[in-house]
Structures are given as structure tokens and as C-alpha cells.
Write a protein that holds these residues in place. Structure first.
Motif, PDB file in Angstrom:
ATOM      1  N   PRO A 191       0.783  -1.240   0.000  1.00 37.72           N
ATOM      2  CA  PRO A 191       0.000   0.000   0.000  1.00 37.72           C
ATOM      3  C   PRO A 191       0.815   1.291   0.000  1.00 37.72           C
ATOM      4  CG  PRO A 191      -0.212  -1.146   2.100  1.00 37.72           C
ATOM      5  CD  PRO A 191       0.551  -2.039   1.186  1.00 37.72           C
ATOM      6  N   SER A 214      -5.819   9.643  -9.972  1.00 34.40           N
ATOM      7  CA  SER A 214      -6.840   9.464  -8.940  1.00 34.40           C
ATOM      8  C   SER A 214      -7.797   8.336  -9.319  1.00 34.40           C
ATOM      9  CB  SER A 214      -7.604  10.767  -8.708  1.00 34.40           C
ATOM     10  OG  SER A 214      -8.222  11.190  -9.904  1.00 34.40           O
ATOM     11  N   ASP A 231      -5.992   5.149  -8.324  1.00 36.59           N
ATOM     12  CA  ASP A 231      -6.014   5.048  -6.862  1.00 36.59           C
ATOM     13  C   ASP A 231      -7.374   4.578  -6.364  1.00 36.59           C
ATOM     14  OD1 ASP A 231      -3.435   5.922  -6.881  1.00 36.59           O
ATOM     15  OD2 ASP A 231      -3.867   7.924  -6.094  1.00 36.59           O
ATOM     16  N   ALA A 232      -8.442   5.122  -6.934  1.00 34.86           N
ATOM     17  CA  ALA A 232      -9.799   4.723  -6.529  1.00 34.86           C
ATOM     18  C   ALA A 232     -10.049   3.254  -6.874  1.00 34.86           C
ATOM     19  CB  ALA A 232     -10.829   5.614  -7.201  1.00 34.86           C
ATOM     20  N   THR A 252     -10.082  -3.476  -0.367  1.00 35.76           N
ATOM     21  CA  THR A 252      -9.656  -3.332   1.026  1.00 35.76           C
ATOM     22  C   THR A 252     -10.228  -4.414   1.925  1.00 35.76           C
ATOM     23  OG1 THR A 252     -11.472  -1.806   1.432  1.00 35.76           O
ATOM     24  CG2 THR A 252      -9.322  -0.840   0.856  1.00 35.76           C
ATOM     25  N   LEU A 262       1.270   3.421  -3.325  1.00 31.41           N
ATOM     26  CA  LEU A 262       0.289   4.385  -3.811  1.00 31.41           C
ATOM     27  C   LEU A 262       0.662   5.799  -3.384  1.00 31.41           C
ATOM     28  CD1 LEU A 262      -3.167   2.634  -3.320  1.00 31.41           C
ATOM     29  CD2 LEU A 262      -2.042   3.234  -5.459  1.00 31.41           C
ATOM     30  N   ARG A 263       1.380   5.919  -2.288  1.00 32.31           N
ATOM     31  CA  ARG A 263       1.783   7.239  -1.796  1.00 32.31           C
ATOM     32  C   ARG A 263       3.040   7.765  -2.476  1.00 32.31           C
ATOM     33  NH1 ARG A 263      -0.848   9.515   3.025  1.00 32.31           N
ATOM     34  NH2 ARG A 263      -2.357   7.927   3.564  1.00 32.31           N
ATOM     35  N   ARG A 302      -8.132   1.112  -4.315  1.00 37.65           N
ATOM     36  CA  ARG A 302      -8.705   1.206  -2.963  1.00 37.65           C
ATOM     37  C   ARG A 302      -9.997   0.386  -2.814  1.00 37.65           C
ATOM     38  NH1 ARG A 302      -5.381   4.842  -0.633  1.00 37.65           N
ATOM     39  NH2 ARG A 302      -4.709   6.596  -1.889  1.00 37.65           N
ATOM     40  N   ARG A 303     -10.546  -0.106  -3.910  1.00 35.40           N
ATOM     41  CA  ARG A 303     -11.724  -0.982  -3.822  1.00 35.40           C
ATOM     42  C   ARG A 303     -11.403  -2.302  -3.131  1.00 35.40           C
ATOM     43  NH1 ARG A 303     -14.281  -0.868  -9.839  1.00 35.40           N
ATOM     44  NH2 ARG A 303     -14.720   1.356  -9.906  1.00 35.40           N
TER      45      ARG A 303
END
Length: 146
Positions: free
Chosen positions: A59, A69, A72-73, A79, A62-63, A76-77
Motif C-alpha cells: 500500500p 486518482s 487510486d480509486a 480493502t 500508492l503514496r 482502494r476498492r
């Protein structure tokens, strides 16, 4: 929590995450090794799968990596344990389908993708929370970077 303590935790999401890291290496290596074989399309899918898995399982990337974006979205699904299990099953399907064309080492990637899906499914069925490995950037490490 050290790596050894993580493995002793009996949390199947950590087992799934470490199996996922193994899948990253396998998908990348087998994708490259078979790209000049007769299973070119499946090799490319395997390579793309490895890059998706890198961002899902590690993770903090991603940073530190410049991504959109939208991407990233999408990442993030995944999780929850059930979403990760579904993702791994979907990523293994093309590798299993490669057997229709020719038996190749991509079968190994399919098997390990299914192992990871099994671990995440088991974690979901046992109602275990998803716990990311500290070694891979879970549980506060990603927040400390930025």
C-alpha cells in the motif's frame, strides 16, 4: 509485529498478502518468460496482473508513485478480504484459460493466484479483519511516509 509474529498470528489475510507478494514475483517472471511463446496474450495479462498486485499488496507504493486518482480509486476498492479474494480469482481465470491454447508455466501463476484467493476467502469466512503486514507498509507505515 515481526514477520515471524505475523505468520504465527493465524490471520489468513496476512497469509493471503504474503502469497500475493509471491504472486507478484511469479506473474512478472512467468509473464516475461512466456511472452515470446505462443501464449503472448496470456503472458501480457500476467504481466499486467503483477503490476496491479504490486499496488494492491504494497500500500505505501500508492503514496510514493505518481498515479492517477482514477487508478487510486480502483486500487482502494480491494480493502476487504472478500474483494481481494474475488480479484485474485478474476486474475487467475485468464491464466487457467491459457491451457486451452497450450500447456505452459503460466499454470503456476494460476495456482498461486488461487491460493491467495483461498487465504483471503478463509479470512472473510472466519470474520477476520484485513490486517496488512507491517513489513509491506500496512498498519500505519503508509501514514508515516507522508
Amino acid at each position: 509485529m515481526t514477520f515471524r509474529e505475523e505468520l504465527r498470528s493465524r490471520n489468513f489475510s496476512i497469509y493471503g498478502q504474503w502469497t500475493g507478494v509471491l504472486c507478484i514475483v511469479l506473474c512478472f517472471a512467468l509473464g516475461i518468460a512466456n511472452i515470446f511463446n505462443s501464449v503472448i496474450v496470456f503472458s501480457i495479462i500476467c504481466l499486467v496482473s503483477s503490476f496491479i498486485l504490486v499496488f494492491v499488496e504494497i500500500p505505501f507504493l500508492l503514496r510514493i508513485c505518481p498515479t492517477s486518482s482514477t487508478f487510486d480509486a480502483f486500487i482502494r476498492r480491494f480493502t476487504t478480504n472478500y474483494m481481494r479474494a474475488a480479484m485474485y480469482v478474476l486474475l487467475s481465470v485468464p491464466q487457467w484459460l491459457s491451457l486451452i491454447q497450450k500447456a505452459s508455466p503460466l499454470l503456476v501463476a494460476a495456482v498461486f493466484l488461487d491460493f491467495a484467493a483461498f487465504f483471503y476467502l478463509l479470512a472473510g469466512l472466519k470474520s477476520q479483519e484485513f490486517i496488512g503486514s507491517k513489513t509491506l507498509g500496512g498498519q500505519g507505515v503508509a501514514q508515516m511516509i507522508v
